[in-house]
Scaffold this active site. Structure first.
Site, PDB file in Angstrom:
ATOM      1  N   TYR A 212       0.820  -1.205   0.000  1.00 26.14           N
ATOM      2  CA  TYR A 212       0.000   0.000   0.000  1.00 26.14           C
ATOM      3  C   TYR A 212       0.854   1.255   0.000  1.00 26.14           C
ATOM      4  O   TYR A 212       2.010   1.252   0.448  1.00 26.14           O
ATOM      5  CB  TYR A 212      -0.928   0.034   1.223  1.00 26.14           C
ATOM      6  CG  TYR A 212      -0.203   0.252   2.539  1.00 26.14           C
ATOM      7  CD1 TYR A 212       0.048   1.538   3.010  1.00 26.14           C
ATOM      8  CD2 TYR A 212       0.244  -0.823   3.301  1.00 26.14           C
ATOM      9  CE1 TYR A 212       0.723   1.748   4.197  1.00 26.14           C
ATOM     10  CE2 TYR A 212       0.919  -0.629   4.490  1.00 26.14           C
ATOM     11  CZ  TYR A 212       1.152   0.658   4.936  1.00 26.14           C
ATOM     12  OH  TYR A 212       1.838   0.848   6.114  1.00 26.14           O
ATOM     13  N   PHE A 222       2.157   9.563   3.815  1.00 23.98           N
ATOM     14  CA  PHE A 222       2.541   9.375   5.211  1.00 23.98           C
ATOM     15  C   PHE A 222       3.117   7.993   5.481  1.00 23.98           C
ATOM     16  O   PHE A 222       3.780   7.782   6.495  1.00 23.98           O
ATOM     17  CB  PHE A 222       1.357   9.656   6.156  1.00 23.98           C
ATOM     18  CG  PHE A 222       0.175   8.735   5.984  1.00 23.98           C
ATOM     19  CD1 PHE A 222       0.170   7.460   6.526  1.00 23.98           C
ATOM     20  CD2 PHE A 222      -0.947   9.168   5.291  1.00 23.98           C
ATOM     21  CE1 PHE A 222      -0.926   6.625   6.371  1.00 23.98           C
ATOM     22  CE2 PHE A 222      -2.047   8.338   5.135  1.00 23.98           C
ATOM     23  CZ  PHE A 222      -2.030   7.063   5.670  1.00 23.98           C
ATOM     24  N   ASP A 223       2.899   7.038   4.584  1.00 22.12           N
ATOM     25  CA  ASP A 223       3.458   5.704   4.814  1.00 22.12           C
ATOM     26  C   ASP A 223       3.370   4.898   3.524  1.00 22.12           C
ATOM     27  O   ASP A 223       2.490   5.128   2.685  1.00 22.12           O
ATOM     28  CB  ASP A 223       2.687   4.983   5.920  1.00 22.12           C
ATOM     29  CG  ASP A 223       3.398   3.731   6.420  1.00 22.12           C
ATOM     30  OD1 ASP A 223       4.603   3.583   6.136  1.00 22.12           O
ATOM     31  OD2 ASP A 223       2.755   2.898   7.073  1.00 22.12           O
ATOM     32  N   ILE A 242      -7.207  -0.600  11.436  1.00 26.96           N
ATOM     33  CA  ILE A 242      -8.255   0.394  11.688  1.00 26.96           C
ATOM     34  C   ILE A 242      -9.562  -0.076  11.034  1.00 26.96           C
ATOM     35  O   ILE A 242      -9.557  -0.819  10.048  1.00 26.96           O
ATOM     36  CB  ILE A 242      -7.846   1.779  11.162  1.00 26.96           C
ATOM     37  CG1 ILE A 242      -7.484   1.731   9.683  1.00 26.96           C
ATOM     38  CG2 ILE A 242      -6.712   2.353  11.987  1.00 26.96           C
ATOM     39  CD1 ILE A 242      -7.151   3.079   9.075  1.00 26.96           C
ATOM     40  N   TYR A 268      -7.882   7.164  12.292  1.00 27.88           N
ATOM     41  CA  TYR A 268      -7.165   7.460  13.531  1.00 27.88           C
ATOM     42  C   TYR A 268      -7.807   8.595  14.326  1.00 27.88           C
ATOM     43  O   TYR A 268      -7.179   9.152  15.235  1.00 27.88           O
ATOM     44  CB  TYR A 268      -5.693   7.766  13.223  1.00 27.88           C
ATOM     45  CG  TYR A 268      -4.953   6.546  12.742  1.00 27.88           C
ATOM     46  CD1 TYR A 268      -4.526   5.578  13.644  1.00 27.88           C
ATOM     47  CD2 TYR A 268      -4.718   6.333  11.398  1.00 27.88           C
ATOM     48  CE1 TYR A 268      -3.850   4.443  13.212  1.00 27.88           C
ATOM     49  CE2 TYR A 268      -4.048   5.202  10.949  1.00 27.88           C
ATOM     50  CZ  TYR A 268      -3.633   4.266  11.862  1.00 27.88           C
ATOM     51  OH  TYR A 268      -2.973   3.131  11.424  1.00 27.88           O
ATOM     52  N   PHE A 284      -5.750   4.989   0.936  1.00 30.58           N
ATOM     53  CA  PHE A 284      -4.842   3.851   0.771  1.00 30.58           C
ATOM     54  C   PHE A 284      -5.004   3.274  -0.629  1.00 30.58           C
ATOM     55  O   PHE A 284      -6.102   2.848  -1.014  1.00 30.58           O
ATOM     56  CB  PHE A 284      -5.137   2.762   1.804  1.00 30.58           C
ATOM     57  CG  PHE A 284      -4.736   3.114   3.204  1.00 30.58           C
ATOM     58  CD1 PHE A 284      -3.442   2.881   3.650  1.00 30.58           C
ATOM     59  CD2 PHE A 284      -5.639   3.692   4.079  1.00 30.58           C
ATOM     60  CE1 PHE A 284      -3.067   3.214   4.948  1.00 30.58           C
ATOM     61  CE2 PHE A 284      -5.286   4.017   5.370  1.00 30.58           C
ATOM     62  CZ  PHE A 284      -3.986   3.779   5.813  1.00 30.58           C
TER      63      PHE A 284
END
Length: 499
Positions: A212, A222-223, A242, A268, A284
């Site tokens: 992802y 962010f990731d 999540i 989050y 995502f």
């Protein structure tokens, strides 16, 4: 007015000023500076102002216009950048995150979210903002940039905010919208690629491996699992991820690519985490590498079976076969063809993973099959470093080339004919009443060479013979006597791999 530290605020042309100033201010722009000379008849005339302005005085004013508005003004919106794609715009009751610079009409900065390095996060249209901003944000797209000009009666009015904003101040906000959602939102799924062949879709309780990229709505990364060069591996629908991802990963196919957009209450939340700010919508882009269920067994698909298929492989048989090993996404792991030699094993002896032992059962020479092995019957959570990823489903395309039947379970050697009644004497070649390992080995070798006996195929000859000899050498002195020597069917209780 400079001495008083406050601007002079007045309506023009309504008799609130001396006639000369009423005329002089007409047509001025904000930040325009004028030198105004007013004769007595348009100022305070022959009377003047006691103690301040003498009679018949000509007045000189150095005027700088700071602000300007009309009671009929509305919020002004000027969009100077709008993204090509705008799937959704701000509506009443939406929650937004935006950056802004706040200035007065003359350009003086009074506030900036950029300086605080934190977005302004709020609901729109329900009274959490000044009325002008509630109006000015409506209809914006994520990524849009606009100038919102607000007259004071839709801002902080006559009193100001008591801090940075004076009374009757028009406000100018330079806004960029970063995020947008509604508390009633669920996740949004956009399918980007679905394989033509999709035999199975993920369900609650499945274990997925996927790659992802995680971004915010404005595109900020962010990731990424790609940057770690490792898939993210998790159970689905069990609360390991999540809530929005738990839902978004259901119903996927192996190889599928989809975009999952998750509102903060399914992500989050208000607090955020790490690089993820509070109340952030998450995007995502995922690529499903494989998935399985812990209850899965080996899947076998027969691709070709010879017409003459009577002898089937069983535990203990010695097999020679070719294979191509890959992951579910087609990534090749290994191939005997590239090595130019077959893979040889004794079936059911633990020489391969459990799933392969299962997949090679009941196969005939010449048969070709595809065996899909879940990780709990393969290399498990750890995999094989540098070769097989952890928790990977394996696909083996197999062709069985040779089969040598094994011995009955528990036997390492069997006779092909009748056993000699004088077996010990035949082995004891020097007739000293004791058989040494060398004598025993030579005798067994002779029986195998002549076809009178058969060893379990696929095992090292010396190890088999030594094991057989040790089982006969009951006192462990390195010699076997006639009293110690027994055939397997003479054993009452103990089971040994022996004669």
């Amino acid at each position: 007015s400079y001495d008083r530290g406050s601007t002079f605020n007045v309506f023009v042309g309504k008799g609130q000023l001396i006639a000369g100033m009423d005329k002089a201010l007409v047509g001025m722009c904000v930040n325009e500076r004028r030198f105004v000379k007013i004769p007595p008849k348009l100022a305070y005339g022959s009377e003047g102002v006691s103690g301040v302005i003498p009679p018949n005085a000509v007045l000189h004013f150095d005027v700088l216009l700071i602000d300007l508005w009309n009671s009929e003004d509305e919020v002004q919106v000027q969009t100077y950048f709008k993204p090509e794609k705008c799937p959704r715009t701000v509506q009443v009751s939406d929650f937004v995150r935006y950056h802004y610079n706040g200035t007065f009409l003359d350009g003086t900065l009074f506030d900036s979210s950029h300086n605080r390095m934190r977005t302004y996060d709020t609901y729109v249209g329900i009274g959490w903002l000044i009325p002008g901003m509630d109006q000015g944000l409506l209809g914006m797209c994520v990524g849009e940039k606009r100038i919102i000009t607000i007259p004071p009666f839709l801002a902080y009015g006559e009193e100001g905010d008591g801090k940075e904003i004076p009374g009757q101040a028009s406000l100018v906000f330079d806004v960029v919208l970063l995020d947008l959602h509604n508390p009633k939102d669920g996740i949004t799924i956009e399918n980007q690629h679905v394989p033509e062949s999709c035999e199975r879709r993920s369900q609650i309780g499945d274990f997925l491996r996927y790659h992802y990229n995680g971004t915010l709505l404005d595109g900020t990364l962010f990731d990424s699992s790609y940057s770690r060069n490792r898939t993210y591996d998790t159970y689905v629908g069990k609360g390991y991820v999540i809530a929005g991802m738990d839902e978004g990963l259901l119903g996927v196919c192996t190889g599928e690519k989809r975009r999952i957009i998750i509102p903060p209450h399914l992500g989050y939340g208000e607090e955020g985490r790490g690089k993820i700010p509070g109340s952030a919508v998450l995007v995502f882009d995922i690529h499903v590498v494989d998935f399985h269920n812990p209850s899965d067994s080996v899947s076998i698909t027969v691709n070709y079976k010879p017409s003459n298929c009577t002898v089937l492989s069983k535990k203990g048989d010695y097999l020679k076969y070719h294979y191509n090993a890959s992951l579910l996404d087609g990534t090749l792991l290994d191939s005997t063809h590239s090595l130019g030699k077959t893979y040889n094993i004794v079936l059911g002896s633990g020489q391969v993973v459990v799933g392969m032992d299962m997949g090679l059962q009941d196969m005939c020479v010449g048969e070709r099959r595809t065996v899909v092995i879940p990780p709990h019957l393969g290399y498990g959570e750890d995999g094989v470093e540098g070769e097989v990823p952890g928790s990977a489903v394996l696909v083996f395309d197999i062709e069985l080339l040779e089969l040598v039947s094994g011995l009955p379970e528990g036997y390492m050697f069997v006779w092909n004919g009748e056993v000699s009644p004088n077996l010990f004497e035949e082995i004891d070649q020097n007739h000293d009443g004791e058989v040494l390992l060398e004598e025993f080995s030579e005798y067994i070798q002779a029986q195998v060479d002549s076809g009178k006996g058969k060893l379990a195929p696929g095992f090292d000859f010396e190890k088999i013979v030594k094991n057989m000899f040790t089982n006969q050498d009951r006192d462990g002195n390195g010699k076997v006597t006639a009293e110690e020597f027994k055939l397997k069917d003479q054993e009452a209780k103990e089971e040994h791999d022996e004669l």
